[in-house]
Design a protein around this motif. Structure first.
Motif, PDB file in Angstrom:
ATOM      1  N   ARG A   1       9.363  19.721   9.488  1.00  0.00           N
ATOM      2  CA  ARG A   1       8.381  20.659   8.950  1.00  0.00           C
ATOM      3  C   ARG A   1       7.156  20.564   9.849  1.00  0.00           C
ATOM      4  NH1 ARG A   1       4.472  17.666   6.968  1.00  0.00           N
ATOM      5  NH2 ARG A   1       4.899  15.590   6.107  1.00  0.00           N
ATOM      6  N   ALA A   2       6.699  21.688  10.310  1.00  0.00           N
ATOM      7  CA  ALA A   2       5.490  21.673  11.119  1.00  0.00           C
ATOM      8  C   ALA A   2       4.306  21.268  10.251  1.00  0.00           C
ATOM      9  CB  ALA A   2       5.247  23.054  11.724  1.00  0.00           C
ATOM     10  N   PRO A   3       3.301  20.621  10.819  1.00  0.00           N
ATOM     11  CA  PRO A   3       2.098  20.321  10.031  1.00  0.00           C
ATOM     12  C   PRO A   3       1.526  21.607   9.428  1.00  0.00           C
ATOM     13  CG  PRO A   3       2.025  19.207  12.160  1.00  0.00           C
ATOM     14  CD  PRO A   3       3.197  20.138  12.202  1.00  0.00           C
ATOM     15  N   ALA A   4       0.951  21.498   8.256  1.00  0.00           N
ATOM     16  CA  ALA A   4       0.390  22.674   7.595  1.00  0.00           C
ATOM     17  C   ALA A   4      -0.601  23.383   8.513  1.00  0.00           C
ATOM     18  CB  ALA A   4      -0.307  22.258   6.302  1.00  0.00           C
ATOM     19  N   ASN A   5      -0.368  24.676   8.721  1.00  0.00           N
ATOM     20  CA  ASN A   5      -1.233  25.517   9.557  1.00  0.00           C
ATOM     21  C   ASN A   5      -1.210  25.105  11.032  1.00  0.00           C
ATOM     22  OD1 ASN A   5      -2.180  27.022   7.264  1.00  0.00           O
ATOM     23  ND2 ASN A   5      -3.568  25.344   6.801  1.00  0.00           N
ATOM     24  N   PHE A   6      -0.052  24.582  11.484  1.00  0.00           N
ATOM     25  CA  PHE A   6       0.108  24.280  12.909  1.00  0.00           C
ATOM     26  C   PHE A   6      -0.083  25.562  13.712  1.00  0.00           C
ATOM     27  CE2 PHE A   6       3.390  24.109  16.423  1.00  0.00           C
ATOM     28  CZ  PHE A   6       2.541  23.497  17.331  1.00  0.00           C
ATOM     29  N   THR A   7      -0.916  25.482  14.745  1.00  0.00           N
ATOM     30  CA  THR A   7      -1.297  26.663  15.515  1.00  0.00           C
ATOM     31  C   THR A   7      -1.254  26.362  17.007  1.00  0.00           C
ATOM     32  OG1 THR A   7      -2.784  27.353  13.732  1.00  0.00           O
ATOM     33  CG2 THR A   7      -3.101  28.407  15.877  1.00  0.00           C
ATOM     34  N   ILE A   8      -0.734  27.296  17.770  1.00  0.00           N
ATOM     35  CA  ILE A   8      -0.775  27.214  19.234  1.00  0.00           C
ATOM     36  C   ILE A   8      -1.963  28.042  19.710  1.00  0.00           C
ATOM     37  CG2 ILE A   8       0.452  27.780  21.360  1.00  0.00           C
ATOM     38  CD1 ILE A   8       3.046  27.249  19.919  1.00  0.00           C
ATOM     39  N   LEU A   9      -2.823  27.431  20.495  1.00  0.00           N
ATOM     40  CA  LEU A   9      -4.062  28.076  20.927  1.00  0.00           C
ATOM     41  C   LEU A   9      -3.934  28.706  22.304  1.00  0.00           C
ATOM     42  CD1 LEU A   9      -6.775  25.439  19.915  1.00  0.00           C
ATOM     43  CD2 LEU A   9      -5.903  27.359  18.577  1.00  0.00           C
ATOM     44  N   GLU A  10      -4.900  29.556  22.601  1.00  0.00           N
ATOM     45  CA  GLU A  10      -5.065  30.086  23.951  1.00  0.00           C
ATOM     46  C   GLU A  10      -6.505  30.551  24.094  1.00  0.00           C
ATOM     47  OE1 GLU A  10      -3.994  34.814  23.610  1.00  0.00           O
ATOM     48  OE2 GLU A  10      -2.355  33.450  24.115  1.00  0.00           O
ATOM     49  N   ASP A  11      -6.952  30.663  25.326  1.00  0.00           N
ATOM     50  CA  ASP A  11      -8.223  31.309  25.639  1.00  0.00           C
ATOM     51  C   ASP A  11      -7.898  32.691  26.196  1.00  0.00           C
ATOM     52  OD1 ASP A  11      -9.549  29.012  24.909  1.00  0.00           O
ATOM     53  OD2 ASP A  11      -9.674  28.221  26.956  1.00  0.00           O
ATOM     54  N   ALA A  12      -8.556  33.694  25.662  1.00  0.00           N
ATOM     55  CA  ALA A  12      -8.237  35.076  26.039  1.00  0.00           C
ATOM     56  C   ALA A  12      -9.463  35.763  26.626  1.00  0.00           C
ATOM     57  CB  ALA A  12      -7.732  35.857  24.835  1.00  0.00           C
ATOM     58  N   THR A  13      -9.225  36.566  27.654  1.00  0.00           N
ATOM     59  CA  THR A  13     -10.283  37.345  28.289  1.00  0.00           C
ATOM     60  C   THR A  13      -9.829  38.793  28.421  1.00  0.00           C
ATOM     61  OG1 THR A  13     -11.040  35.437  29.571  1.00  0.00           O
ATOM     62  CG2 THR A  13     -11.739  37.603  30.336  1.00  0.00           C
ATOM     63  N   ALA A  14     -10.707  39.702  28.069  1.00  0.00           N
ATOM     64  CA  ALA A  14     -10.416  41.129  28.212  1.00  0.00           C
ATOM     65  C   ALA A  14     -11.581  41.797  28.938  1.00  0.00           C
ATOM     66  CB  ALA A  14     -10.191  41.786  26.860  1.00  0.00           C
ATOM     67  N   LYS A  15     -11.259  42.534  29.995  1.00  0.00           N
ATOM     68  CA  LYS A  15     -12.254  43.290  30.751  1.00  0.00           C
ATOM     69  C   LYS A  15     -11.809  44.742  30.809  1.00  0.00           C
ATOM     70  CE  LYS A  15     -13.353  39.443  33.881  1.00  0.00           C
ATOM     71  NZ  LYS A  15     -13.452  39.032  35.307  1.00  0.00           N
ATOM     72  N   GLY A  16     -12.768  45.635  30.750  1.00  0.00           N
ATOM     73  CA  GLY A  16     -12.346  47.028  30.816  1.00  0.00           C
ATOM     74  C   GLY A  16     -13.499  48.002  30.858  1.00  0.00           C
ATOM     75  N   SER A  17     -13.118  49.269  30.854  1.00  0.00           N
ATOM     76  CA  SER A  17     -14.071  50.373  30.871  1.00  0.00           C
ATOM     77  C   SER A  17     -13.648  51.406  29.849  1.00  0.00           C
ATOM     78  CB  SER A  17     -14.130  51.019  32.258  1.00  0.00           C
ATOM     79  OG  SER A  17     -14.476  50.081  33.255  1.00  0.00           O
ATOM     80  N   GLU A  18     -14.634  52.059  29.263  1.00  0.00           N
ATOM     81  CA  GLU A  18     -14.377  53.131  28.303  1.00  0.00           C
ATOM     82  C   GLU A  18     -15.194  54.360  28.712  1.00  0.00           C
ATOM     83  OE1 GLU A  18     -15.482  51.556  24.530  1.00  0.00           O
ATOM     84  OE2 GLU A  18     -13.657  50.344  24.299  1.00  0.00           O
ATOM     85  N   PHE A  19     -14.590  55.518  28.510  1.00  0.00           N
ATOM     86  CA  PHE A  19     -15.242  56.781  28.863  1.00  0.00           C
ATOM     87  C   PHE A  19     -15.132  57.728  27.675  1.00  0.00           C
ATOM     88  CE2 PHE A  19     -13.259  54.809  32.515  1.00  0.00           C
ATOM     89  CZ  PHE A  19     -14.299  54.733  33.433  1.00  0.00           C
ATOM     90  N   GLU A  20     -16.232  58.411  27.378  1.00  0.00           N
ATOM     91  CA  GLU A  20     -16.232  59.338  26.244  1.00  0.00           C
ATOM     92  C   GLU A  20     -17.018  60.596  26.598  1.00  0.00           C
ATOM     93  OE1 GLU A  20     -17.153  59.058  21.489  1.00  0.00           O
ATOM     94  OE2 GLU A  20     -18.695  58.341  22.877  1.00  0.00           O
ATOM     95  N   PHE A  21     -16.402  61.728  26.358  1.00  0.00           N
ATOM     96  CA  PHE A  21     -17.062  63.020  26.548  1.00  0.00           C
ATOM     97  C   PHE A  21     -17.095  63.741  25.207  1.00  0.00           C
ATOM     98  CE2 PHE A  21     -16.701  67.618  27.223  1.00  0.00           C
ATOM     99  CZ  PHE A  21     -17.897  67.850  27.901  1.00  0.00           C
ATOM    100  N   VAL A  22     -18.265  64.249  24.836  1.00  0.00           N
ATOM    101  CA  VAL A  22     -18.433  64.954  23.567  1.00  0.00           C
ATOM    102  C   VAL A  22     -19.093  66.294  23.843  1.00  0.00           C
ATOM    103  CG1 VAL A  22     -19.476  64.935  21.271  1.00  0.00           C
ATOM    104  CG2 VAL A  22     -18.625  62.801  22.278  1.00  0.00           C
ATOM    105  N   ALA A  23     -18.524  67.334  23.271  1.00  0.00           N
ATOM    106  CA  ALA A  23     -19.077  68.689  23.412  1.00  0.00           C
ATOM    107  C   ALA A  23     -19.260  69.298  22.032  1.00  0.00           C
ATOM    108  CB  ALA A  23     -18.152  69.568  24.243  1.00  0.00           C
ATOM    109  N   ASN A  24     -20.421  69.912  21.826  1.00  0.00           N
ATOM    110  CA  ASN A  24     -20.728  70.633  20.581  1.00  0.00           C
ATOM    111  C   ASN A  24     -21.174  72.050  20.942  1.00  0.00           C
ATOM    112  OD1 ASN A  24     -20.726  68.305  18.433  1.00  0.00           O
ATOM    113  ND2 ASN A  24     -21.926  67.533  20.161  1.00  0.00           N
ATOM    114  N   PRO A  25     -20.221  72.890  21.379  1.00  0.00           N
ATOM    115  CA  PRO A  25     -20.605  74.233  21.826  1.00  0.00           C
ATOM    116  C   PRO A  25     -21.215  75.087  20.722  1.00  0.00           C
ATOM    117  CG  PRO A  25     -18.225  74.003  21.666  1.00  0.00           C
ATOM    118  CD  PRO A  25     -18.789  72.646  21.491  1.00  0.00           C
ATOM    119  N   THR A  26     -20.790  74.866  19.480  1.00  0.00           N
ATOM    120  CA  THR A  26     -21.380  75.574  18.339  1.00  0.00           C
ATOM    121  C   THR A  26     -21.627  74.566  17.230  1.00  0.00           C
ATOM    122  OG1 THR A  26     -19.277  76.069  17.228  1.00  0.00           O
ATOM    123  CG2 THR A  26     -20.000  77.614  18.937  1.00  0.00           C
ATOM    124  N   SER A  27     -22.350  74.951  16.218  1.00  0.00           N
ATOM    125  CA  SER A  27     -22.672  74.046  15.123  1.00  0.00           C
ATOM    126  C   SER A  27     -21.430  73.638  14.339  1.00  0.00           C
ATOM    127  CB  SER A  27     -23.684  74.697  14.183  1.00  0.00           C
ATOM    128  OG  SER A  27     -23.164  75.923  13.656  1.00  0.00           O
TER     129      SER A  27
END
Length: 358
Positions: free
Chosen positions: A263-289
């Motif tokens: 039986r694994a110890p209660a709440n046995f967990t395998i860890l890692e260090d995670a890194t995320a890099k990125g870019s986001e782009f957003e275009f919004v147009a409101n041609p009319t109300s």
């Protein structure tokens, strides 16, 4: 299940109780006629936990001991697994157009920066020896620029970010195999050494195809026997090589000959260090109300490092060495025949498939 037999059908049982106290505050400021807007946020969390995992009783068919006296939460919280930490976030937005008395820029321009640190209030997690693990914690930074028409009907925003998480929970692993490979290996080393018909010592001396190596192509029976004895000896060496704490943590007793289950110890967990890099782009147009159009695109690169943590990495290195570089990997399972599954194949085609991706 028949009445009263529900506990006998249970394969695991864990109780967890957690108490969280949190304090938080925020502050926002405006400078240079609202051209610069600053924000600051703070939070403090104190998390107390206690838990219990049901143990198996070897003398009672390895059933879980769910009696109220044994399977109950501790009366007090454990100070060793009390988590207390601060989280801080801050950021600023600069509206460039407002810096000038006379705004002659053709577009509205805004620049933003945010920096935040945080930790996750999670359940108690432990390593393969049952020692508490630090809570997941991370940092995020992002930079953005927003360009908009003077009437704000059309806008474009670009954001670059980097997020890091330390002590994150790593997914995709069958955690039961971490201790399971050791338990199964010891059990089958016993089967071959004592010619067991089952797994208990009371079934010793029942020589047969289950517990006797048969020769493979080009081998004699003497060759097969030498291979069997070398595999057993190498497993006994491995039993001494691993940190002995794993036996208690996973509910094994290597001094006894019986049908091993883990039986694994209660709440046995395998860890890692995670890194995320990125870019986001957003275009919004409101041609009319009454008409709004938006389009989004993003690109992210993710990377995991330090998967497992130091304790698990050391353990996996020991098991992998014995499975791949010693006769222990040749130990057969379920049969003594030359085509039987070996522990080398079980380890390399099981746990190590996901581990190799780290």
């Amino acid at each position: 299940a028949a009445d009263g037999a529900i506990d006998e059908n249970s394969t695991s049982a864990v109780q967890t109780f957690r108490k969280t106290e949190s304090w938080a505050g925020s502050w926002q400021s405006f400078w240079w006629k609202d051209a610069l807007v600053g924000t600051l946020g703070w939070r403090y969390d104190a998390v107390k936990s206690k838990n219990v995992q049901a143990n198996r009783v070897a003398s009672n068919r390895n059933l879980l001991n769910l009696s109220p006296d044994a399977y109950r939460l501790p009366d007090k919280f454990d100070p060793a697994i009390t988590i207390k930490d601060h989280s801080l976030s801050w950021g600023a937005v600069l509206h460039v157009n407002r810096l000038f008395k006379t705004d002659r820029l053709p577009l509205n321009v805004s620049l933003a920066y945010n920096n935040s640190s945080n930790f996750e209030v999670t359940t108690r997690r432990v390593d393969l020896y049952g020692d508490p693990l630090a809570a997941p914690a991370g940092d995020t930074k992002d930079y953005s620029i927003r360009l908009a028409t003077r009437d704000n009907k059309y806008s474009f925003r670009m954001t670059k970010y980097e997020a890091t998480v330390r002590n994150a929970t790593s997914s995709g692993f069958d955690t039961s195999t971490v201790g399971g490979i050791l338990a199964s290996g010891i059990a089958w080393a016993n089967v071959f050494e004592y010619d067991l018909g089952l797994y208990e010592l009371s079934s010793a001396g029942q020589t047969g195809g289950r517990n006797t190596y048969a020769p493979g192509p080009g081998e004699t029976q003497e060759d097969a026997t030498r291979r069997e004895m070398a595999a057993i000896a190498s497993w006994r060496e491995l039993q001494q090589k691993v940190n002995p704490r794993i036996y208690e943590a996973w509910g094994m007793d290597p001094s006894r000959i019986y049908q091993y289950t883990t039986r694994a110890p209660a709440n046995f967990t395998i860890l890692e260090d995670a890194t995320a890099k990125g870019s986001e782009f957003e275009f919004v147009a409101n041609p009319t109300s009454g008409w709004r159009i938006s389009a989004n695109a993003s690109r992210t690169e993710s990377m995991s490092t330090n998967v497992g943590g130091s304790a698990l990495i050391d353990y996996v290195n020991v098991i992998s060495h014995y499975m791949n570089n010693t006769p222990a990997g040749d130990l057969r399972q379920f049969s003594g025949g030359p085509t039987a599954t070996t522990f080398r194949g079980t380890w390399n085609n099981g746990f190590m498939v996901r581990w190799a991706l780290k």
